[in-house]
Design an enzyme around this catalytic site. Structure first.
Site, mmCIF file in Angstrom:
data_model
loop_
_atom_site.group_PDB
_atom_site.id
_atom_site.type_symbol
_atom_site.label_atom_id
_atom_site.label_comp_id
_atom_site.label_asym_id
_atom_site.label_seq_id
_atom_site.Cartn_x
_atom_site.Cartn_y
_atom_site.Cartn_z
ATOM 1 N N ASP A 169 5.313 8.971 -91.729
ATOM 2 C CA ASP A 169 4.667 9.985 -91.056
ATOM 3 C C ASP A 169 4.432 11.499 -91.379
ATOM 4 O O ASP A 169 5.183 12.202 -91.701
ATOM 5 C CB ASP A 169 4.766 10.335 -89.890
ATOM 6 N N SER A 170 4.154 11.097 -92.632
ATOM 7 C CA SER A 170 3.484 12.305 -93.716
ATOM 8 C C SER A 170 2.432 13.545 -93.512
ATOM 9 O O SER A 170 1.637 12.823 -92.699
ATOM 10 C CB SER A 170 3.625 11.969 -95.155
ATOM 11 N N SER A 171 2.072 14.143 -94.204
ATOM 12 C CA SER A 171 1.314 14.927 -94.121
ATOM 13 C C SER A 171 0.667 14.415 -95.277
ATOM 14 O O SER A 171 0.741 13.776 -95.899
ATOM 15 C CB SER A 171 1.653 16.607 -94.629
ATOM 16 N N TYR B 57 -8.381 15.889 -87.116
ATOM 17 C CA TYR B 57 -8.139 15.300 -88.494
ATOM 18 C C TYR B 57 -9.499 15.620 -88.986
ATOM 19 O O TYR B 57 -10.897 15.553 -88.979
ATOM 20 C CB TYR B 57 -7.156 14.392 -88.615
ATOM 21 N N GLU C 125 13.747 13.214 -91.473
ATOM 22 C CA GLU C 125 12.800 14.550 -92.487
ATOM 23 C C GLU C 125 13.148 15.434 -93.055
ATOM 24 O O GLU C 125 14.330 16.160 -92.836
ATOM 25 C CB GLU C 125 12.152 15.402 -90.761
ATOM 26 N N GLN D 232 7.133 24.402 -97.614
ATOM 27 C CA GLN D 232 6.088 24.017 -96.774
ATOM 28 C C GLN D 232 6.037 25.580 -96.111
ATOM 29 O O GLN D 232 6.856 26.996 -95.167
ATOM 30 C CB GLN D 232 5.343 22.778 -95.903
HETATM 31 N N1 SPD Z 1 -5.127 15.909 -92.430
HETATM 32 C C1 SPD Z 1 -3.411 15.449 -92.124
HETATM 33 C C2 SPD Z 1 -2.826 14.420 -91.641
HETATM 34 C C3 SPD Z 1 -1.288 14.836 -91.192
HETATM 35 C C4 SPD Z 1 -0.657 13.406 -90.554
HETATM 36 N N2 SPD Z 1 0.318 14.233 -90.446
HETATM 37 C C5 SPD Z 1 0.501 14.653 -89.286
HETATM 38 C C6 SPD Z 1 2.056 14.430 -88.546
HETATM 39 C C7 SPD Z 1 2.083 13.821 -86.690
HETATM 40 N N3 SPD Z 1 3.483 13.632 -86.593
#
Ligand code: SPD
Length: 363
Positions: free
Chosen positions: A223-225, A293, A173, A97
């Site tokens: 804990d994803s994006s 967010y 990770e 990424q």
């Molecule tokens: N729209 C972004 C959502 C991100 C969620 N994960 C954030 C990681 C923080 N540890």
């Protein structure tokens, strides 16, 4: 000034949305209908910024000597949070990424992955505390083994390490660059790595979970994006089945589950899929508030594995473990968001969300 604003508006109107690249791996159906990738936001005509990069977001608002970053994505079309950027501290492209760290006056240091804000100095605690403590404090027994999938910034590790009963805390990770960047630019989050119970695995989180011993973990935090790019698979059924297998009876998974305001269809599908996997267990949606967010709100899918003795799954909205502590001498601050009252309140959904998810959630 007015002429400048007019020229800027004309250029923005004239700007054509960048084409989203073809996606090979499909996400579940609801997601495919409303989003393809972070890379399809619009940029100003004439700008050469790569889609899904920091520069694309910084091209939206350019005036005088100021630089602004706007967070663009087809996951929140037609809107985008803008933050004034004082300095770009890091730019990189990992194997997975686009990675950027910027300094801002409003939110301190900010981590941006594939053009999407991941965490900021000022408000990260509201997300990290909640995604870690909602599942861990809801457990019916003191947790011994925890796993974080994603979470390379270390914030969730920091929060889990407040739980004295934990004997091992693993993190899987996929992107080592995120870990390195966090250690350099976000020491208050990366402090989680200093806990001797933490074991770091830079690898594919799905494979790690598939290879885990059956029934091993009390808690798994994902804990994803957002569900585009490398994180897409973390929202799909095979991954949830693997997590269910790796969980001990009565164990709890907590995953990042997007915003009620923008992603209700995604959340509905996710909840329905979780209900198919966590048969006899619980599926609940809780949320936190966070200004950086999209929509200022983000939720968590909290799934409890059946205890195996035929008993009803406990309501995860009820905290059962003691309040997480503050480890001494390693730069920890006391909790700033999570409390037992906040825990219970997090599962009280606004009427529209409650109605939409009524068929899929267990409480
Ligand atoms: N729209 C972004 C959502 C991100 C969620 N994960 C954030 C990681 C923080 N540890």
């Amino acid at each position: 000034m007015r002429a400048l604003v007019q020229r800027l508006s004309q250029r923005l109107i004239a700007a054509r949305p960048a084409r989203a690249p073809q996606r090979a791996a499909p996400l579940y159906r609801a997601f495919r209908t409303c989003a393809s990738t972070h890379t399809s936001g619009s940029s100003m005509a004439g700008e050469e910024a790569a889609p899904g990069s920091l520069e694309q977001g910084m091209a939206v608002l350019k005036a005088a000597n100021e630089s602004w970053f706007t967070e663009l994505s087809s996951l929140w079309p037609g809107t985008g949070l803008s933050i004034k950027v004082d300095e770009v501290l890091f730019r990189g492209r990992s194997d997975f990424q686009d990675v950027a760290v910027v300094k801002t006056q409003a939110f301190g240091t900010v981590l941006v992955l594939d053009g999407a804000i991941q965490c900021t100095d000022r408000d990260e605690f509201s997300y990290q505390e909640m995604i870690a403590h909602l599942p861990t404090c809801a457990l019916a027994r003191a947790p011994k083994r925890a796993l974080v999938v994603g979470g390379g910034d270390g914030g969730v590790l920091r929060e889990l390490s407040r739980h004295a009963s934990l004997e091992e805390i693993h993190i899987a990770e996929i992107d080592g660059m995120v870990i390195d960047v966090a250690k350099k630019y976000f020491p208050q989050m990366a402090v989680g790595y200093s806990d001797p119970r933490v074991k770091v695995h830079v690898c594919d989180g799905i494979k790690f979970v598939q290879d885990a011993p059956e029934g091993h973990y009390d808690v798994i935090v994902v804990d994803s994006s957002d569900p585009v790019g490398p994180a897409e698979v973390l929202f799909q059924k095979p991954f949830f089945e693997a997590m269910h297998r790796a969980l001990a009876p009565g164990g709890i998974v907590c995953t990042q589950a997007e915003s009620l305001w923008y992603h209700l269809e995604i959340i509905k599908s996710l909840a329905a899929m979780c209900a198919e996997v966590f048969v006899g267990g619980g599926v609940q949606y809780g949320f936190t508030t966070i200004p950086t967010y999209p929509s200022g709100q983000i939720g968590f899918m909290v799934c409890t594995k059946a205890a195996g003795d035929g008993s009803a799954p406990p309501n995860a909205a009820e905290p059962r473990q003691p309040l997480p502590g503050t480890p001494e001498g390693r730069g920890y601050t006391p909790l700033r968001y999570y409390s037992q009252e906040v825990h219970r309140a997090a599962f009280v959904l606004p009427a529209f969300g409650k109605e939409a998810l009524a068929g899929s959630l267990t409480y």
